[in-house]
Design a protein around this motif. Structure first.
Motif, PDB file in Angstrom:
ATOM      1  N   LEU A   1       6.930   0.185   6.095  1.00 12.09           N
ATOM      2  CA  LEU A   1       6.535  -0.799   6.851  1.00 12.09           C
ATOM      3  C   LEU A   1       6.395  -2.343   6.386  1.00 12.09           C
ATOM      4  CD1 LEU A   1       3.045   0.915   8.554  1.00 12.09           C
ATOM      5  CD2 LEU A   1       5.062   0.623   9.749  1.00 12.09           C
TER       6      LEU A   1
ATOM      7  N   VAL B   1      -0.140   0.085  11.757  1.00 12.27           N
ATOM      8  CA  VAL B   1      -0.120  -1.128  10.797  1.00 12.27           C
ATOM      9  C   VAL B   1      -1.488  -1.732  10.450  1.00 12.27           C
ATOM     10  CG1 VAL B   1       0.725  -3.698  10.524  1.00 12.27           C
ATOM     11  CG2 VAL B   1       2.008  -1.805  11.667  1.00 12.27           C
TER      12      VAL B   1
ATOM     13  N   GLY C   1      -9.461  -0.155   7.195  1.00 16.97           N
ATOM     14  CA  GLY C   1      -8.940  -0.831   5.909  1.00 16.97           C
ATOM     15  C   GLY C   1      -8.495  -2.256   6.141  1.00 16.97           C
ATOM     16  N   HIS C   2      -8.211  -2.480   7.153  1.00 12.39           N
ATOM     17  CA  HIS C   2      -7.263  -3.748   7.514  1.00 12.39           C
ATOM     18  C   HIS C   2      -8.094  -4.636   8.370  1.00 12.39           C
ATOM     19  CE1 HIS C   2      -3.418  -2.416   6.058  1.00 12.39           C
ATOM     20  NE2 HIS C   2      -3.732  -1.140   6.645  1.00 12.39           N
TER      21      HIS C   2
ATOM     22  N   ASN D   1       4.947  -6.120   7.403  1.00 13.24           N
ATOM     23  CA  ASN D   1       4.370  -7.199   8.570  1.00 13.24           C
ATOM     24  C   ASN D   1       4.188  -8.351   7.868  1.00 13.24           C
ATOM     25  OD1 ASN D   1       4.088  -5.588  11.058  1.00 13.24           O
ATOM     26  ND2 ASN D   1       3.734  -4.145   9.696  1.00 13.24           N
ATOM     27  N   CYS D   2       4.018  -9.515   8.690  1.00 12.12           N
ATOM     28  CA  CYS D   2       3.630 -10.918   8.207  1.00 12.12           C
ATOM     29  C   CYS D   2       2.322 -11.008   8.939  1.00 12.12           C
ATOM     30  CB  CYS D   2       4.505 -11.833   8.526  1.00 12.12           C
ATOM     31  SG  CYS D   2       4.131 -13.732   7.929  1.00 12.12           S
ATOM     32  N   LEU D   3       1.308 -11.370   7.903  1.00 16.76           N
ATOM     33  CA  LEU D   3      -0.158 -11.849   8.707  1.00 16.76           C
ATOM     34  C   LEU D   3       0.173 -13.003   9.274  1.00 16.76           C
ATOM     35  CD1 LEU D   3      -2.490 -10.489   5.825  1.00 16.76           C
ATOM     36  CD2 LEU D   3      -1.667  -9.527   7.728  1.00 16.76           C
ATOM     37  N   LEU D   4      -0.747 -13.124  10.231  1.00 17.58           N
ATOM     38  CA  LEU D   4      -0.562 -14.518  10.978  1.00 17.58           C
ATOM     39  C   LEU D   4      -1.251 -15.527  10.088  1.00 17.58           C
ATOM     40  CD1 LEU D   4       0.219 -15.162  13.943  1.00 17.58           C
ATOM     41  CD2 LEU D   4      -1.968 -15.366  14.468  1.00 17.58           C
ATOM     42  N   PRO D   5      -0.272 -16.695   9.811  1.00 15.07           N
ATOM     43  CA  PRO D   5      -0.917 -17.736   9.009  1.00 15.07           C
ATOM     44  C   PRO D   5      -2.052 -18.759   9.611  1.00 15.07           C
ATOM     45  CG  PRO D   5       1.385 -18.217   9.165  1.00 15.07           C
ATOM     46  CD  PRO D   5       0.968 -17.043  10.158  1.00 15.07           C
ATOM     47  N   ARG D   6      -3.023 -18.527   8.665  1.00 17.67           N
ATOM     48  CA  ARG D   6      -4.314 -19.152   9.121  1.00 17.67           C
ATOM     49  C   ARG D   6      -4.312 -20.849   8.733  1.00 17.67           C
ATOM     50  NH1 ARG D   6      -8.264 -15.193  10.172  1.00 17.67           N
ATOM     51  NH2 ARG D   6      -7.775 -13.195   8.968  1.00 17.67           N
TER      52      ARG D   6
ATOM     53  N   VAL E   1       5.296 -19.236  11.519  1.00 20.13           N
ATOM     54  CA  VAL E   1       6.217 -18.299  11.733  1.00 20.13           C
ATOM     55  C   VAL E   1       7.259 -18.566  12.591  1.00 20.13           C
ATOM     56  CG1 VAL E   1       6.715 -15.903  11.837  1.00 20.13           C
ATOM     57  CG2 VAL E   1       4.965 -16.534  10.508  1.00 20.13           C
TER      58      VAL E   1
ATOM     59  N   GLN F   1      11.093 -13.406  12.708  1.00 21.84           N
ATOM     60  CA  GLN F   1      11.176 -12.220  11.881  1.00 21.84           C
ATOM     61  C   GLN F   1      12.375 -11.393  12.313  1.00 21.84           C
ATOM     62  OE1 GLN F   1       7.098 -10.506  10.936  1.00 21.84           O
ATOM     63  NE2 GLN F   1       6.864 -10.891  13.071  1.00 21.84           N
TER      64      GLN F   1
ATOM     65  N   ALA G   1     -12.582  -2.482   2.877  1.00 21.33           N
ATOM     66  CA  ALA G   1     -11.792  -1.443   2.916  1.00 21.33           C
ATOM     67  C   ALA G   1     -12.664  -0.345   2.006  1.00 21.33           C
ATOM     68  CB  ALA G   1     -10.249  -1.616   2.271  1.00 21.33           C
TER      69      ALA G   1
ATOM     70  N   ARG H   1       0.797  -1.338   0.021  1.00 20.37           N
ATOM     71  CA  ARG H   1       0.088   0.088   0.096  1.00 20.37           C
ATOM     72  C   ARG H   1       1.047   1.257  -0.201  1.00 20.37           C
ATOM     73  NH1 ARG H   1      -5.124   0.779   3.624  1.00 20.37           N
ATOM     74  NH2 ARG H   1      -5.649  -1.348   3.184  1.00 20.37           N
TER      75      ARG H   1
ATOM     76  N   GLY I   1      -9.789  -7.722   9.551  1.00 19.71           N
ATOM     77  CA  GLY I   1      -9.702  -9.249   9.242  1.00 19.71           C
ATOM     78  C   GLY I   1      -8.181  -9.809   9.273  1.00 19.71           C
ATOM     79  N   GLU I   2      -7.229  -8.651   9.238  1.00 20.57           N
ATOM     80  CA  GLU I   2      -5.642  -8.889   9.119  1.00 20.57           C
ATOM     81  C   GLU I   2      -5.290  -9.128  10.439  1.00 20.57           C
ATOM     82  OE1 GLU I   2      -4.918  -6.425   5.292  1.00 20.57           O
ATOM     83  OE2 GLU I   2      -3.693  -6.083   6.947  1.00 20.57           O
ATOM     84  N   THR I   3      -4.740 -10.104  10.842  1.00 15.98           N
ATOM     85  CA  THR I   3      -3.988 -10.456  12.016  1.00 15.98           C
ATOM     86  C   THR I   3      -2.625 -10.398  11.888  1.00 15.98           C
ATOM     87  OG1 THR I   3      -5.722 -11.735  12.881  1.00 15.98           O
ATOM     88  CG2 THR I   3      -3.751 -11.565  14.254  1.00 15.98           C
ATOM     89  N   ILE I   4      -1.575  -9.779  12.323  1.00 14.37           N
ATOM     90  CA  ILE I   4      -0.096  -9.986  12.068  1.00 14.37           C
ATOM     91  C   ILE I   4       0.397 -10.733  13.010  1.00 14.37           C
ATOM     92  CG2 ILE I   4       0.164  -7.453  11.027  1.00 14.37           C
ATOM     93  CD1 ILE I   4       1.050  -6.382  13.479  1.00 14.37           C
ATOM     94  N   VAL I   5       1.687 -11.266  12.957  1.00 22.14           N
ATOM     95  CA  VAL I   5       2.431 -12.018  13.775  1.00 22.14           C
ATOM     96  C   VAL I   5       2.867 -11.127  15.040  1.00 22.14           C
ATOM     97  CG1 VAL I   5       4.399 -13.342  14.175  1.00 22.14           C
ATOM     98  CG2 VAL I   5       3.556 -13.523  12.120  1.00 22.14           C
ATOM     99  N   PRO I   6       2.285 -11.704  16.190  1.00 22.28           N
ATOM    100  CA  PRO I   6       2.671 -10.670  17.386  1.00 22.28           C
ATOM    101  C   PRO I   6       4.064 -10.721  17.898  1.00 22.28           C
ATOM    102  CG  PRO I   6       1.529 -12.883  18.091  1.00 22.28           C
ATOM    103  CD  PRO I   6       1.674 -12.966  16.644  1.00 22.28           C
ATOM    104  N   GLU I   7       4.531  -9.678  18.164  1.00 23.80           N
ATOM    105  CA  GLU I   7       5.905  -9.251  18.747  1.00 23.80           C
ATOM    106  C   GLU I   7       5.853  -8.543  19.894  1.00 23.80           C
ATOM    107  OE1 GLU I   7       8.546  -8.281  14.907  1.00 23.80           O
ATOM    108  OE2 GLU I   7       6.465  -7.559  14.525  1.00 23.80           O
TER     109      GLU I   7
END
Lengths: 394, 380
Positions: free
Chosen positions: A148, B260, B264-265, A150-155, A161, A164, B81, A47, B267-273
């Motif tokens: 930016l 992040v 518009g995002h 980021n990796c989306l959590l795999p479903r 993962v 990173q 979105a 984006r 349903g998206e889940t990022i890897v937690p850190e």
């Protein structure tokens, strides 16, 4: 980095001169990438949002014929230029990106700082060879960019993962992930996918973790201390500690493979309780403390302590694939045992210092006063942990 | 000493220890009703009051106005979105999030029109009814936060902007019919505020919601107001409470220049850190929980209980990540990004260094990936 801050400072000063405050991004070109993993391919979604100050510049690059419109050809050309500035490496080999979707705003929206360009790329993940290692580098307009990634959590099941890593500006992103989902009967065998050196390194790393875990695990150390104080002789102590070790290795393995799952709050409560029970038994039932019931208790509580160790290991692992897990588990267990010995030997030496020979017996036993004072102190400390653990559950 | 005495002695010490531990959480006094905090009304009672306030507001409006403020409610699994047609050929662009007819965005209303009526278009009694509805929907803390954010945008407007700004352009929209049983949604927002409050019987859901501020510090009636001060200060309190090892896990080694998971995002889940809750001590987890309460506590108290319970249940699996300086100037917000991510929550605090002072401009979001727009209660 310094140049960027100087630029921001300059703009901030200039912003003091310019009349209206801006709600929008100004002098940055925001480029946000999300990576979605699938078993055989991955999707990169970019984006791109140029700030109002840099949008005319970006638009000039987009609108090649300067007619104030973005024709499909111009859009395709820009998408190709962006793709050219991206580099994706999978398992050490450059991976080709395929543009699968593109959406562009109108030039007016772009200039107003409201324009989001959206580009979607796909790349094939090479078969086999799990875990995979990905490197993503974005070098599009670095002077203006705010990146930016980021990796989306795999479903999907089986996709995990592992780790990173980003550089400071997020222009370079590394990802390790596993696609292992096929389990053979030999899942316990050492993986061929990791080189020998990597295997050794993995075991060594987790050995260190194991040692650190037990040396900083005051609840486990207190329990060991209570066992030392309660033992009638060195041989008794060895038997008791062996029972404890067998038990905690068993549950550590079961929990690490997620075959056994106990809520961590309950585990903490039971560990604290084990300290209290053993210490109190030392004081009030010293005879039983030297008998088979102590062996049984050491084993039973060892099962619980093993669950505690497992949560410590799992926190470090972030769901490693099974074949790597075995090596990590091996290293961690060895580390735990080594740490345990590091603690037990001085403790036993201390025990000899405070010991006396009872009449008519040949064995050294801790003097009753020291044994009781020591056990009582351990019991009190155990009660403190018990209180904390119970409060945490409530 | 006879060993008979050891056990009672131990028990006595244990009792002393227990009392010390429990004194950290004093039980409320039972015989002085004045000092007991009033218990919030039950969710059923609260929903009835909310419905009454919404109907009272609608009744102040003309038929024409009512048509502008009330829309159908179309629950769906995820928001899309939002695509706003731009320029030639109907080229689409993404400026926010659309949920049925509801629009969730951070942009000024002149850039992204919100469905509903602007406060400035209402007469004094109508506006009072609208603000009363907000007061009923939100907790006192939440309402004050909303006022502070609006005041901040007013300060921005007073300095001159080339887009719509100020308290008058904040927009209220109702989706569905206010009902004690069927679900309905209230949206209130504008620049730097996007509240979504879904009422479904006894449930009240605040996610997704965005708050923000620019300028973060302004003068109002002779007093200095620092918007989102608690979100800033409590986060620093948590960071300061971590030891060196924990801080190392919490600190991201890279800078994060923007949200992040903004609008518009969905349903998206990022890897937690970051630092996991299970690696924190109980007092540190309490600080984290308290910080999350700055968002979870915006909604009326009667609806908070269920949410707070599920947040607490997931605390051990909640991550806290920080990027940026470890301190802030006194009386100002910090310039660091932080994120809280758990199984049922994502919170981001993102100072915006978009050519200005990042301590004066911040965007935050508050999401529940498992229950955006309350779809867990609306999808049957």
């Amino acid at each position: 980095m310094n140049a960027r801050w100087l630029l921001l400072l300059l703009v901030a000063m200039l912003a003091g001169l310019a009349p209206p405050a801006s709600a929008h991004r100004l002098n940055e070109y925001l480029q946000a990438t999300t990576i979605a993993l699938a078993p055989d391919h991955l999707t990169l979604h970019l984006r791109l949002t140029p700030g109002t100050d840099v949008a005319p510049q970006v638009l000039a690059g987009l609108d090649a014929n300067h007619d104030g419109q973005l024709s499909p050809a111009e859009q395709r050309a820009y998408a190709a230029r962006v793709q050219h500035d991206l580099a994706l490496t999978l398992d050490g080999q450059p991976a080709s990106l395929r543009l699968v979707d593109a959406a562009f705003p109108s030039p007016q929206q772009l200039v107003a700082g409201l324009g989001d360009m959206q580009l979607t790329f796909e790349a094939t993940v090479p078969a086999g060879h799990s875990p995979h290692h990905l490197v993503f580098v974005n070098q599009h307009q670095p002077a203006l960019a705010a990146y930016l990634v980021n990796c989306l959590l795999p479903r999907q099941a089986g996709l995990q993962v592992v780790s990173q890593n980003r550089n400071y500006l997020q222009s370079r992103y590394e990802l390790t992930f596993s696609t292992a989902s096929v389990m053979t009967a030999g899942a316990a065998a050492t993986p061929a996918s990791l080189h020998r050196a990597d295997q050794r390194a993995l075991v060594a790393t987790y050995f260190g973790h194991g040692v650190r875990h037990i040396l900083t695990g005051y609840d486990h150390l207190l329990f060991l201390g209570a066992l030392v104080l309660g033992a009638a002789s060195l041989w008794e102590l060895v038997k008791v500690v062996t029972a404890f070790t067998l038990a905690h290795t068993l549950t550590l393995t079961l929990a690490a493979y997620q075959l056994v799952r106990v809520p961590s709050g309950l585990v903490e409560v039971l560990i604290a309780a084990s300290i209290v029970v053993v210490a109190v038994q030392n004081v009030n039932w010293p005879g039983a403390a030297r008998g088979p019931s102590r062996l049984l208790m050491a084993f039973a509580f060892g099962l619980v302590h093993g669950l505690g160790f497992a949560s410590g290991l799992l926190a470090l692992l972030h769901q490693l694939p099974r074949e790597v897990l075995l090596l990590a588990l091996l290293g961690f267990s060895l580390g735990l045992e080594a740490g345990q010995q590091v603690v037990l030997l001085p403790l036993f030496g201390l025990r000899r210092l405070i010991s006396q020979r009872p009449q008519g017996a040949g064995q050294l036993v801790p003097s009753p006063v020291w044994q009781r004072v020591g056990s009582l102190s351990i019991a009190l400390a155990g009660l403190y942990y018990l209180g904390q653990a119970v409060v945490a559950v409530l | 000493m006879n060993k008979i005495f050891y056990f009672p002695l131990g028990l006595a010490c244990a009792a002393a220890g227990w009392l010390t531990l429990t004194s950290a959480h004093p039980a409320p006094p039972r015989h002085s009703p004045d000092t007991v905090a009033p218990t919030p009304p039950s969710p059923e009672t609260q929903t009835k009051a909310t419905v009454a306030a919404a109907i009272a507001f609608l009744n102040t409006l003309s038929t024409e106005q009512r048509g502008k403020v009330q829309f159908a409610f179309a629950p769906q699994a995820t928001a899309s979105a939002a695509k706003f047609k731009g320029g030639m050929g109907g080229r689409m662009t993404f400026l926010g999030e659309q949920y049925g007819q509801a629009v969730w965005s951070n942009f000024p209303v002149s850039d992204v029109a919100r469905p509903g009526v602007q406060l400035g278009s209402l007469s004094a009694p109508q506006r009072a009814a609208a603000m009363h509805l907000l007061q009923v929907l939100l907790s006192p803390m939440g309402y004050q936060k909303v006022l502070a954010i609006m005041g901040s945008d007013q300060a921005l407007a007073d300095g001159g902007t080339n887009y719509a700004s100020g308290k008058d352009v904040y927009t209220l929209g109702l989706f569905g019919t206010p009902s004690a049983t069927a679900p309905w949604l209230v949206q209130f927002g504008g620049h730097h505020l996007g509240l979504n409050v879904l009422i479904a019987g006894t449930h009240g859901v605040l996610t997704p919601t965005l708050t923000g501020a620019q300028p973060a510090v302004y003068q109002s009636e002779g007093k200095t107001v620092r918007v989102l001060a608690q979100e800033n200060d409590k986060a620093f309190a948590l960071l300061d409470a971590l030891d060196a090892t924990q801080r190392k896990k919490a600190l991201l080694t890279y800078e994060v220049r923007d949200l992040v998971l903004g609008p518009g995002h969905d349903g998206e889940t990022i890897v937690p850190e970051g630092l996991k809750g299970s690696d924190m001590t109980a007092p540190q987890r309490a600080l984290l929980f308290d910080l999350m309460g700055e968002w979870a506590g915006i909604i009326q108290e009667s609806y908070q209980q269920a949410r707070l319970t599920e947040l607490k249940a997931g605390l051990n699996d909640t991550y806290f990540a920080w990027s940026g300086p470890l301190s802030h100037a006194p009386g100002r917000n910090g310039t660091s990004y932080y994120r809280i991510q758990g199984p049922k929550v994502v919170i981001e605090f993102s100072p915006q260094g978009v050519g200005g002072d990042p301590s004066m401009h911040v965007h935050t979001i508050y999401r529940d990936p498992t229950n955006e727009y309350g779809h867990a209660y609306t999808s049957r």
